[in-house]
Design an enzyme around this catalytic site. Structure first.
Site, PDB file in Angstrom:
ATOM      1  N   SER A 155       3.830  10.246   1.605  1.00 41.28           N
ATOM      2  CA  SER A 155       2.524   9.988   2.240  1.00 41.28           C
ATOM      3  C   SER A 155       2.686   9.358   3.622  1.00 41.28           C
ATOM      4  O   SER A 155       2.045   9.800   4.590  1.00 41.28           O
ATOM      5  CB  SER A 155       1.630   9.123   1.351  1.00 41.28           C
ATOM      6  OG  SER A 155       2.313   7.983   0.896  1.00 41.28           O
ATOM      7  N   HIS A 184       4.980  12.028  -6.514  1.00 43.94           N
ATOM      8  CA  HIS A 184       4.646  10.868  -5.656  1.00 43.94           C
ATOM      9  C   HIS A 184       3.507  10.104  -6.335  1.00 43.94           C
ATOM     10  O   HIS A 184       3.633   9.711  -7.486  1.00 43.94           O
ATOM     11  CB  HIS A 184       4.312  11.398  -4.246  1.00 43.94           C
ATOM     12  CG  HIS A 184       4.185  10.350  -3.177  1.00 43.94           C
ATOM     13  ND1 HIS A 184       4.734   9.099  -3.267  1.00 43.94           N
ATOM     14  CD2 HIS A 184       3.558  10.383  -1.956  1.00 43.94           C
ATOM     15  CE1 HIS A 184       4.455   8.401  -2.165  1.00 43.94           C
ATOM     16  NE2 HIS A 184       3.735   9.158  -1.355  1.00 43.94           N
ATOM     17  N   HIS A 224      13.657   7.093  -8.696  1.00 43.38           N
ATOM     18  CA  HIS A 224      13.206   6.895  -7.313  1.00 43.38           C
ATOM     19  C   HIS A 224      14.223   7.496  -6.359  1.00 43.38           C
ATOM     20  O   HIS A 224      15.416   7.513  -6.643  1.00 43.38           O
ATOM     21  CB  HIS A 224      13.014   5.403  -6.994  1.00 43.38           C
ATOM     22  CG  HIS A 224      12.131   5.166  -5.822  1.00 43.38           C
ATOM     23  ND1 HIS A 224      12.592   5.161  -4.525  1.00 43.38           N
ATOM     24  CD2 HIS A 224      10.782   4.973  -5.733  1.00 43.38           C
ATOM     25  CE1 HIS A 224      11.582   4.951  -3.707  1.00 43.38           C
ATOM     26  NE2 HIS A 224      10.462   4.837  -4.409  1.00 43.38           N
ATOM     27  N   ARG A 268       7.643  -3.892  -7.576  1.00 42.06           N
ATOM     28  CA  ARG A 268       6.200  -3.683  -7.758  1.00 42.06           C
ATOM     29  C   ARG A 268       5.893  -3.527  -9.252  1.00 42.06           C
ATOM     30  O   ARG A 268       4.827  -3.929  -9.720  1.00 42.06           O
ATOM     31  CB  ARG A 268       5.740  -2.445  -6.975  1.00 42.06           C
ATOM     32  CG  ARG A 268       5.977  -2.561  -5.474  1.00 42.06           C
ATOM     33  CD  ARG A 268       5.686  -1.264  -4.745  1.00 42.06           C
ATOM     34  NE  ARG A 268       6.557  -0.184  -5.157  1.00 42.06           N
ATOM     35  CZ  ARG A 268       6.503   1.063  -4.698  1.00 42.06           C
ATOM     36  NH1 ARG A 268       5.585   1.390  -3.802  1.00 42.06           N
ATOM     37  NH2 ARG A 268       7.349   1.976  -5.119  1.00 42.06           N
ATOM     38  N   ASP A 274       4.603   3.182 -10.500  1.00 41.49           N
ATOM     39  CA  ASP A 274       3.604   3.923 -11.278  1.00 41.49           C
ATOM     40  C   ASP A 274       3.756   3.750 -12.786  1.00 41.49           C
ATOM     41  O   ASP A 274       2.842   4.079 -13.540  1.00 41.49           O
ATOM     42  CB  ASP A 274       3.682   5.411 -10.923  1.00 41.49           C
ATOM     43  CG  ASP A 274       3.381   5.651  -9.457  1.00 41.49           C
ATOM     44  OD1 ASP A 274       2.433   5.038  -8.954  1.00 41.49           O
ATOM     45  OD2 ASP A 274       4.101   6.427  -8.814  1.00 41.49           O
TER      46      ASP A 274
HETATM   47  N1  NMX Z   1      12.776  12.236 -15.601  1.00 40.32           N
HETATM   48  C1  NMX Z   1      13.530  13.365 -15.725  1.00 40.32           C
HETATM   49  N2  NMX Z   1      14.362  13.810 -14.772  1.00 40.32           N
HETATM   50  C2  NMX Z   1      14.476  13.044 -13.657  1.00 40.32           C
HETATM   51  C3  NMX Z   1      13.775  11.849 -13.474  1.00 40.32           C
HETATM   52  C4  NMX Z   1      12.880  11.449 -14.507  1.00 40.32           C
HETATM   53  N3  NMX Z   1      12.132  10.366 -14.410  1.00 40.32           N
HETATM   54  N4  NMX Z   1      14.114  11.325 -12.276  1.00 40.32           N
HETATM   55  C5  NMX Z   1      14.997  12.176 -11.717  1.00 40.32           C
HETATM   56  N5  NMX Z   1      15.212  13.225 -12.551  1.00 40.32           N
HETATM   57  C6  NMX Z   1      16.028  14.406 -12.296  1.00 40.32           C
HETATM   58  C7  NMX Z   1      15.504  15.152 -11.097  1.00 40.32           C
HETATM   59  O1  NMX Z   1      14.376  15.964 -11.451  1.00 40.32           O
HETATM   60  C8  NMX Z   1      16.717  15.944 -10.665  1.00 40.32           C
HETATM   61  O2  NMX Z   1      16.873  17.025 -11.546  1.00 40.32           O
HETATM   62  P1  NMX Z   1      17.404  18.474 -11.029  1.00 40.32           P
HETATM   63  O3  NMX Z   1      18.719  18.202 -10.356  1.00 40.32           O
HETATM   64  O4  NMX Z   1      17.490  19.271 -12.277  1.00 40.32           O
HETATM   65  O5  NMX Z   1      16.364  18.966 -10.053  1.00 40.32           O
HETATM   66  C9  NMX Z   1      17.848  14.945 -10.932  1.00 40.32           C
HETATM   67  O6  NMX Z   1      17.349  14.034 -11.943  1.00 40.32           O
HETATM   68  C10 NMX Z   1      18.306  14.153  -9.738  1.00 40.32           C
HETATM   69  O7  NMX Z   1      17.202  13.486  -9.199  1.00 40.32           O
HETATM   70  P2  NMX Z   1      17.381  12.086  -8.415  1.00 40.32           P
HETATM   71  O8  NMX Z   1      18.284  12.334  -7.274  1.00 40.32           O
HETATM   72  O9  NMX Z   1      17.730  11.008  -9.375  1.00 40.32           O
HETATM   73  O10 NMX Z   1      15.893  11.795  -7.947  1.00 40.32           O
HETATM   74  P3  NMX Z   1      15.116  12.359  -6.668  1.00 40.32           P
HETATM   75  O11 NMX Z   1      15.412  11.447  -5.527  1.00 40.32           O
HETATM   76  O12 NMX Z   1      15.371  13.800  -6.448  1.00 40.32           O
HETATM   77  O13 NMX Z   1      13.602  12.229  -7.132  1.00 40.32           O
HETATM   78  C11 NMX Z   1      11.721  11.163  -8.098  1.00 40.32           C
HETATM   79  C12 NMX Z   1      12.954  10.988  -7.203  1.00 40.32           C
HETATM   80  C13 NMX Z   1      10.894   9.901  -8.056  1.00 40.32           C
HETATM   81  C14 NMX Z   1      10.891  12.321  -7.557  1.00 40.32           C
HETATM   82  C15 NMX Z   1      12.205  11.461  -9.549  1.00 40.32           C
HETATM   83  O14 NMX Z   1      12.921  10.355 -10.032  1.00 40.32           O
HETATM   84  C16 NMX Z   1      11.061  11.792 -10.473  1.00 40.32           C
HETATM   85  O15 NMX Z   1      10.652  12.959 -10.533  1.00 40.32           O
HETATM   86  N6  NMX Z   1      10.507  10.787 -11.251  1.00 40.32           N
HETATM   87  C17 NMX Z   1       9.367  10.999 -12.082  1.00 40.32           C
HETATM   88  C18 NMX Z   1       8.069  11.090 -11.253  1.00 40.32           C
HETATM   89  C19 NMX Z   1       7.698   9.735 -10.682  1.00 40.32           C
HETATM   90  O16 NMX Z   1       7.682   8.724 -11.362  1.00 40.32           O
HETATM   91  N7  NMX Z   1       7.335   9.701  -9.385  1.00 40.32           N
HETATM   92  C20 NMX Z   1       6.813   8.487  -8.758  1.00 40.32           C
HETATM   93  C21 NMX Z   1       7.684   7.945  -7.611  1.00 40.32           C
HETATM   94  C22 NMX Z   1       7.070   6.680  -7.029  1.00 40.32           C
HETATM   95  N8  NMX Z   1       5.841   6.962  -6.267  1.00 40.32           N
HETATM   96  O17 NMX Z   1       4.855   6.355  -6.475  1.00 40.32           O
HETATM   97  O18 NMX Z   1       5.816   7.841  -5.406  1.00 40.32           O
HETATM   98  C1  MLT Z   2       6.065   4.993  -2.512  1.00 37.84           C
HETATM   99  O1  MLT Z   2       5.497   3.916  -2.750  1.00 37.84           O
HETATM  100  O2  MLT Z   2       5.787   5.636  -1.476  1.00 37.84           O
HETATM  101  C2  MLT Z   2       6.983   5.560  -3.538  1.00 37.84           C
HETATM  102  O3  MLT Z   2       7.700   4.561  -4.198  1.00 37.84           O
HETATM  103  C3  MLT Z   2       7.816   6.704  -3.068  1.00 37.84           C
HETATM  104  C4  MLT Z   2       8.896   6.429  -2.076  1.00 37.84           C
HETATM  105  O4  MLT Z   2       9.111   5.333  -1.592  1.00 37.84           O
HETATM  106  O5  MLT Z   2       9.618   7.418  -1.773  1.00 37.84           O
END
Ligand code: NMX
Ligand code: MLT
Length: 441
Positions: free
Chosen positions: A241, A271, A318, A327, A373
């Protein structure tokens, strides 16, 4: 010029001069190297942005102008009788760079109250959508409708000098922040409370008045809103964002257009939409298991089922953090203080015990710990706000504080249009064969 605008201008002029000197002397210094994987995999770890308002450390979490969340809770002014920081104070800190006094915070509250009028056509634009439209879609439509009020767009069309961009962005930012709670509350009451709207209370602070317009008069809920609006406001510059707002703003799209872009990104489930996904996931688990207090073993089985279906466990992981998000911890503390026996909150705490070891066992997941979250929705449900599809709007109302403070800085520092270089895989293959010299090797 108003007091806060004047102070900002002085700070920004001094910073601009300092940055000019830094770049004159050190502009050619190398700050990192980029691997091929990083270009393909979300630019993770590449430093390519400057954002003054906050800084994220992978181990420690977020600091706003150097202050951690517990420090903000201690040092920022509070509402009378309250213990949580007023988000007005955080905005002042992010914008000006100094901790505000009580008077500074009152000034911000008053400015936002004065600027909070929302024109009728914005409500009409919302009303033109089917009532079951997702709240984030209604929110973005409303922000776009507010764009008619942009000082920046008007002044640019009239031939504004580039030295004045910051001034028009500042005015738009203050208007947008001031108007957003009314718009967001309107969407909530329209969709979930039969369109019975609540008029603003001009005696309340920004977050307290938002809680009031949403229909929650409990003092504790108002305190929750003050904490919520503070901790979600900023997470340095590279999150989807903030980065979207920065990118779109760099084309000199006005603050309304830029903020709408950021909110479209926030509406993604990886996100900001993750806050609705967390509560939805727990409700579905409870329904599946026919209980409102699943055991840790039951939660572990459900987590494994979620993963086996190729889904993410919402609220965990994350892109930058490698520890429990502070947080999350701040919200857990709020829960322990105000609702230690709440079943949903206890489930969130049980999920916190169960999920990390499971994710740790999957080598590919870099961070098994909870993010912001994972906790937020359960606190809202406790006070009766069960409509989880709405939660990302709350995140968005908070995020406006950080991204608008940053946008003011970007224009005051004269940042240019953002335009990184991209390549094709065809070119990468040629480079690997030594047939092309794309990176000058
Ligand atoms: N559950 C299952 N798989 C996960 C998760 C999770 N919570 N977190 C990471 N992975 C997977 C990810 O999908 C990826 O799989 P693949 O290689 O098959 O595509 C692998 O682990 C490596 O990912 P990372 O490098 O650990 O994480 P990345 O930096 O790519 O993504 C998020 C970060 C936040 C997008 C990821 O952890 C996620 O999808 N979490 C769940 C959604 C979430 O809670 N998002 C909120 C973030 C905070 N916000 O408010 O924005
Ligand atoms: C945020 O607050 O924007 C989330 O934790 C996602 C991020 O920092 O990448």
């Amino acid at each position: 010029m108003g007091i806060i605008k004047d102070t900002f201008k002085q700070k920004a002029d001094a910073a601009a001069a300092e940055i000019k000197d830094i770049l004159k002397e050190h502009g050619n210094k190398v700050i990192g190297e980029v691997t091929l994987s990083q270009a393909y995999q979300g630019m993770r770890g590449i430093t390519g942005l400057v954002s003054e308002t906050s800084l994220l450390d992978s181990q420690e979490g977020i600091r706003f102008r150097g202050y951690t969340i517990p420090e903000l809770q201690q040092k920022l002014p509070k509402a009378p009788g309250g213990t949580e920081p007023l988000p007005e104070g955080l905005f002042y800190l992010m914008l000006i760079g100094d901790l505000p006094t009580k008077d500074d915070v009152e000034h911000v509250t008053n400015v936002w109250q004065r600027r909070s009028h929302v024109p009728n056509h914005v409500f009409e634009a919302i009303e033109a959508l089917p009532v079951n439209t997702h709240p984030m879609t209604q929110f973005v439509v409303a922000i776009m409708a507010l764009q008619t009020e942009s000082h920046f767009a008007k002044r640019y069309a009239e031939g504004m000098n580039k030295k004045d961009y910051w001034d028009a962005v500042f005015d738009d930012s203050m208007d947008l922040i001031a108007r957003l709670p009314r718009v967001a509350a309107y969407i909530y009451r329209r969709k979930y409370k039969d369109g019975e709207h609540i008029q603003p209370n001009g005696l309340l602070d920004w977050a307290g008045n938002f809680a009031h317009m949403l229909g929650y008069e409990d003092e504790e809920f108002k305190e929750l809103m003050r904490l919520y609006m503070t901790i979600h406001a900023d997470h340095e510059g590279g999150n989807v964002s903030a980065h979207a707002v920065h990118l779109v703003g760099s084309a000199l799209a006005d603050p309304y257009l830029s903020f709408a872009a950021g909110m479209n990104g926030l509406a993604g489930p990886l996100h900001g939409l993750a806050n609705q996904e967390v509560v939805k996931w727990i409700f579905e688990m409870n329904e599946d298991l026919k209980t409102d207090s699943p055991t840790k073993d039951q939660i572990a089985e459900y987590v494994k089922k979620t993963l086996s279906e190729g889904k993410v466990v919402p609220g965990y992981g994350h892109a930058v953090l490698r520890k429990t998000d502070p947080r999350f911890t701040a919200q857990m503390e709020f829960g322990k203080k105000h609702m230690p026996d709440d079943k949903l909150v206890q489930t969130v705490w049980n999920v916190y015990e169960v999920v990390p070891p499971i994710l740790q066992s999957m080598a590919k997941i870099k961070n098994p710990w909870p993010n912001v979250d994972a906790h937020s929705g359960s606190l809202l449900v406790h006070y009766g706000m069960v409509e989880y599809e709405y939660y990302t709007v709350l995140f968005g109302v908070s995020r406006v504080l950080g991204v608008m403070a940053s946008l003011c800085w970007s224009r005051a520092l004269g940042f240019p249009i953002e335009r990184p270089k991209s390549v094709t895989t065809e070119l990468v293959k040629k480079w690997l064969k030594g047939e092309d010299n794309i990176w000058g090797e």
